[in-house]
Design a protein around this motif. Structure first.
Motif, PDB file in Angstrom:
ATOM      1  N   UNK A  58     -52.529-101.742  30.188  1.00  0.00           N
ATOM      2  CA  UNK A  58     -52.534-102.266  31.558  1.00  0.00           C
ATOM      3  C   UNK A  58     -53.679-103.257  31.772  1.00  0.00           C
ATOM      4  N   UNK A  59     -54.845-102.940  31.261  1.00  0.00           N
ATOM      5  CA  UNK A  59     -56.021-103.811  31.406  1.00  0.00           C
ATOM      6  C   UNK A  59     -55.799-105.148  30.714  1.00  0.00           C
ATOM      7  N   UNK A  72     -50.424 -86.398  25.109  1.00  0.00           N
ATOM      8  CA  UNK A  72     -51.765 -85.829  25.212  1.00  0.00           C
ATOM      9  C   UNK A  72     -52.608 -86.740  26.095  1.00  0.00           C
ATOM     10  N   UNK A  73     -53.854 -86.375  26.324  1.00  0.00           N
ATOM     11  CA  UNK A  73     -54.728 -87.164  27.206  1.00  0.00           C
ATOM     12  C   UNK A  73     -54.973 -88.577  26.690  1.00  0.00           C
ATOM     13  N   UNK A  74     -54.965 -88.760  25.386  1.00  0.00           N
ATOM     14  CA  UNK A  74     -55.232 -90.073  24.799  1.00  0.00           C
ATOM     15  C   UNK A  74     -54.100 -91.067  25.075  1.00  0.00           C
ATOM     16  N   UNK A  75     -52.898 -90.556  25.308  1.00  0.00           N
ATOM     17  CA  UNK A  75     -51.762 -91.424  25.624  1.00  0.00           C
ATOM     18  C   UNK A  75     -52.053 -92.192  26.915  1.00  0.00           C
ATOM     19  N   UNK A  76     -52.620 -91.509  27.894  1.00  0.00           N
ATOM     20  CA  UNK A  76     -52.972 -92.163  29.161  1.00  0.00           C
ATOM     21  C   UNK A  76     -54.050 -93.230  28.923  1.00  0.00           C
ATOM     22  N   UNK A  77     -54.996 -92.934  28.024  1.00  0.00           N
ATOM     23  CA  UNK A  77     -56.033 -93.920  27.685  1.00  0.00           C
ATOM     24  C   UNK A  77     -55.403 -95.179  27.098  1.00  0.00           C
ATOM     25  N   UNK A  78     -54.430 -95.001  26.211  1.00  0.00           N
ATOM     26  CA  UNK A  78     -53.748 -96.149  25.620  1.00  0.00           C
ATOM     27  C   UNK A  78     -53.013 -96.937  26.704  1.00  0.00           C
ATOM     28  N   UNK A  79     -52.394 -96.222  27.639  1.00  0.00           N
ATOM     29  CA  UNK A  79     -51.726 -96.883  28.758  1.00  0.00           C
ATOM     30  C   UNK A  79     -52.692 -97.713  29.587  1.00  0.00           C
ATOM     31  N   UNK A 130     -53.661-103.623  39.354  1.00  0.00           N
ATOM     32  CA  UNK A 130     -52.485-104.166  38.679  1.00  0.00           C
ATOM     33  C   UNK A 130     -51.307-104.259  39.632  1.00  0.00           C
ATOM     34  N   UNK A 131     -51.062-103.195  40.378  1.00  0.00           N
ATOM     35  CA  UNK A 131     -49.926-103.196  41.291  1.00  0.00           C
ATOM     36  C   UNK A 131     -50.114-104.199  42.431  1.00  0.00           C
ATOM     37  N   UNK A 132     -51.326-104.320  42.921  1.00  0.00           N
ATOM     38  CA  UNK A 132     -51.585-105.310  43.973  1.00  0.00           C
ATOM     39  C   UNK A 132     -51.432-106.736  43.432  1.00  0.00           C
ATOM     40  N   UNK A 133     -51.972-106.990  42.238  1.00  0.00           N
ATOM     41  CA  UNK A 133     -51.883-108.333  41.650  1.00  0.00           C
ATOM     42  C   UNK A 133     -50.433-108.703  41.355  1.00  0.00           C
ATOM     43  N   UNK A 134     -49.678-107.774  40.776  1.00  0.00           N
ATOM     44  CA  UNK A 134     -48.282-108.057  40.456  1.00  0.00           C
ATOM     45  C   UNK A 134     -47.466-108.267  41.727  1.00  0.00           C
ATOM     46  N   UNK A 135     -47.719-107.458  42.746  1.00  0.00           N
ATOM     47  CA  UNK A 135     -47.000-107.616  44.018  1.00  0.00           C
ATOM     48  C   UNK A 135     -47.342-108.945  44.662  1.00  0.00           C
ATOM     49  N   UNK A 136     -48.608-109.347  44.593  1.00  0.00           N
ATOM     50  CA  UNK A 136     -49.017-110.632  45.140  1.00  0.00           C
ATOM     51  C   UNK A 136     -48.280-111.778  44.446  1.00  0.00           C
ATOM     52  N   UNK A 137     -48.178-111.702  43.116  1.00  0.00           N
ATOM     53  CA  UNK A 137     -47.461-112.736  42.371  1.00  0.00           C
ATOM     54  C   UNK A 137     -45.972-112.753  42.734  1.00  0.00           C
ATOM     55  N   UNK A 138     -45.397-111.563  42.922  1.00  0.00           N
ATOM     56  CA  UNK A 138     -43.985-111.498  43.315  1.00  0.00           C
ATOM     57  C   UNK A 138     -43.773-112.076  44.707  1.00  0.00           C
ATOM     58  N   UNK A 139     -44.721-111.844  45.612  1.00  0.00           N
ATOM     59  CA  UNK A 139     -44.623-112.430  46.954  1.00  0.00           C
ATOM     60  C   UNK A 139     -44.710-113.956  46.882  1.00  0.00           C
TER      61      UNK A 139
END
Length: 173
Positions: free
Chosen positions: A95-96, A84-91, A8-17
């Motif tokens: 993101x996906x 909790x751990x499920x919050x990260x799963x939702x994140x 995600x970070x690579x794709x977003x950075x590529x688009x910003x470039x």
């Protein structure tokens, strides 16, 4: 991890470039290169963070897309402080879906809604303005599909009607 936060970070950075080059914006281009170097120097940096509450987790997943697309977020206020751990799963799901919406669908506008369903379930609805339709026959079950199935026990759907793609997912927090 590579499929999620790093990609995600690579794709977003590529688009910003690309955007900076298109706008002849040297300052933004240099900022993008600096960000790219940070990602490549320590790609797993963000994986060692402590648990975040739902509000902060979502903010961390939306941050790479800032300035690239328009995001509209609605979160049930009673859910924002859950940690909790499920919050990260939702994140990871958010993101996906955003990453796929932008990279595969060409979306520029994405709406995210998280509401309380039957306790402890929450419902996530993500709608976008994808210009590229869903494939008529999926080529294969990808990692994204596996993530959605795992997190929701298969309680998710995707539809594309007119110029709107909608992903609905129910999971427990």
């Amino acid at each position: 991890y590579i499929h999620g936060k790093i990609l995600t970070r690579l794709a977003a950075t590529s688009l910003k470039l690309e955007q900076a080059v298109g706008n002849n914006d040297l300052e933004s281009f240099e900022a993008g290169l600096k960000n790219l170097k940070v990602i490549l120097d320590d790609p797993t940096n963000e994986f060692e963070q402590d648990q975040m509450n739902l509000k902060d987790e979502i903010a961390s997943r939306l941050d790479p897309w800032e300035g690239l697309i328009t995001l509209k977020l609605s979160v049930d206020p009673t859910l924002e402080g859950i940690t909790n751990d499920r919050v990260k799963d939702l994140g990871e799901v958010i993101e996906e879906v955003i990453s796929n919406s932008v990279r595969h669908g060409g979306s520029q506008n994405i709406s995210i809604s998280i509401t309380s369903s039957d306790h402890p379930d929450v419902e996530l609805v993500i709608e976008d303005d994808a210009i590229n339709p869903l494939p008529l026959v999926p080529a294969r079950v990808g990692l994204g599909t596996k993530i959605l199935n795992l997190v929701s026990d298969g309680r998710w759907s995707i539809s594309h009607i007119d110029a709107k793609t909608t992903v609905k997912l129910t999971m427990s927090l």
